[in-house]
Design a protein around this motif. Sequence first.
Motif, mmCIF file in Angstrom:
data_model
loop_
_atom_site.group_PDB
_atom_site.id
_atom_site.type_symbol
_atom_site.label_atom_id
_atom_site.label_comp_id
_atom_site.label_asym_id
_atom_site.label_seq_id
_atom_site.Cartn_x
_atom_site.Cartn_y
_atom_site.Cartn_z
ATOM 1 N N GLU A 229 0.340 7.245 -6.373
ATOM 2 C CA GLU A 229 -0.764 7.980 -5.384
ATOM 3 C C GLU A 229 -0.753 9.602 -5.687
ATOM 4 N N LYS A 230 0.299 9.838 -4.827
ATOM 5 C CA LYS A 230 1.224 10.787 -4.060
ATOM 6 C C LYS A 230 1.102 11.728 -5.957
ATOM 7 N N LEU B 182 -0.064 6.018 5.758
ATOM 8 C CA LEU B 182 0.324 5.904 4.253
ATOM 9 C C LEU B 182 1.163 5.810 4.156
ATOM 10 N N THR C 229 -6.660 6.748 5.855
ATOM 11 C CA THR C 229 -5.597 7.033 5.150
ATOM 12 C C THR C 229 -6.035 9.173 4.861
ATOM 13 N N TYR D 118 0.141 14.762 5.575
ATOM 14 C CA TYR D 118 -1.568 14.910 4.537
ATOM 15 C C TYR D 118 -1.802 16.170 3.668
ATOM 16 N N TYR E 152 0.774 -1.499 0.454
ATOM 17 C CA TYR E 152 -0.101 -0.058 0.032
ATOM 18 C C TYR E 152 0.540 1.459 -0.528
ATOM 19 N N TYR F 212 0.477 4.333 -2.640
ATOM 20 C CA TYR F 212 0.313 5.386 -1.741
ATOM 21 C C TYR F 212 1.541 6.119 -2.580
#
Length: 379
Positions: free
Chosen positions: A32-33, A174, A184, A238, A25, A29
């Motif tokens: 995803e970032k 994360l 998350t 975040y 994951y 992520y």
Amino acid sequence: MKYCKRCLQPDTRPGIIFDDRQICYACLYEEEKKKIDWKKREEELQIIVGEAKMQAKKNGILYDCVIGVSGGKDSTFQAVYAKEKLGLHPLLVNCVPDEITEIGNHNINNLSKLGFDIIRINPDPNIAKHLARRSFYEYGNIVKASEYCLWASSYIIADKFNIPLIIQGENAALTLGAAASQNTSGDAFSVVDLNTLNGCNASDWVDSTVEEKELFFYQFPDINVLKEKGIRAIFLQYYTKEWSQVGNADFSIARGLWGRCTEDLHDIGRYRRFTALDSDLQIVNQMIKYLKFGFGFATDEACYDIREGRLSREDAIWLIKEYDGRCGEQYIQMACDYLDISKEEFWHVLDGYVNTNLFEKDEKGWWRPKFEVGVDFGE
Ligand SMILES: [Zn+2]
């Protein structure tokens, strides 16, 4: 034990998620970032900050946010970022670890000199030691009880002084990929909620020696009460693109942070010098983690470095083989002295926690891995 195909995250990490391509994951992520609209998140952060400033004014208190600090790279970054970039007035809370290191003390003093008010909480060392012993015997984790205090202290202070915002750093869901057990989002209450629901309450440690009322600093305040007061908690990571392990270290070194610069890396079981600065017990605890799950702190570091493009998977394997799970005898001795047990007793207890699917004892009585780093092992 299976490894993430992209980094070297093993599936033995509690709560870890892998997709059907066997990618963890945390790596997903990272992908995803790249798609995150950071400008939008920064705007969201600005709104939260604006509300906190207004609320503090209304409450008649200078401080608009609380930040729990160890004085390490992440908390130094958080504090300076909040003050300089967000224009906040943070009240820093330092939960002093038992047997704090000289480096740890320096780093807190350094933060103070950067211009902050700091509340230092020294939990009763007799109780802390008693709980560390229980943590070790009952969970094979020396610092488990002290983490309650570490987590709860900034929430307690926010509650007591009616400070509207709690700024935490990293959401482990994360960056470590343990998203199975955690939320998350940027909302840190969700993690507290989960932790307390999962039974992380001070009452866990009540026994014939310690009463619940003596564990005041180990107990999270009621999150619903905090919410009613308009207090919120966020993960800075975040909302900020700048957040990174190495970036935070560089940022903080430039502002006076000290690291473990004179120690042999084999003694500290990691290849970077800017983590676990305030407590030597954490060094021992990472060795224990290695024996329980087949990975230690060097694996964590290497995974960050692979994901953020600083290290090839191949070089990372070398570093992990060289440093992971290692711990200098001086730290083991220090932990034994602290726990008030002999080294024989230490290893006797630990033997019960070692994952024997992953390790076997050699003829000298040392635990040796049966697995090879980076190669899937077992079924
Ligand atoms: Zn991965």
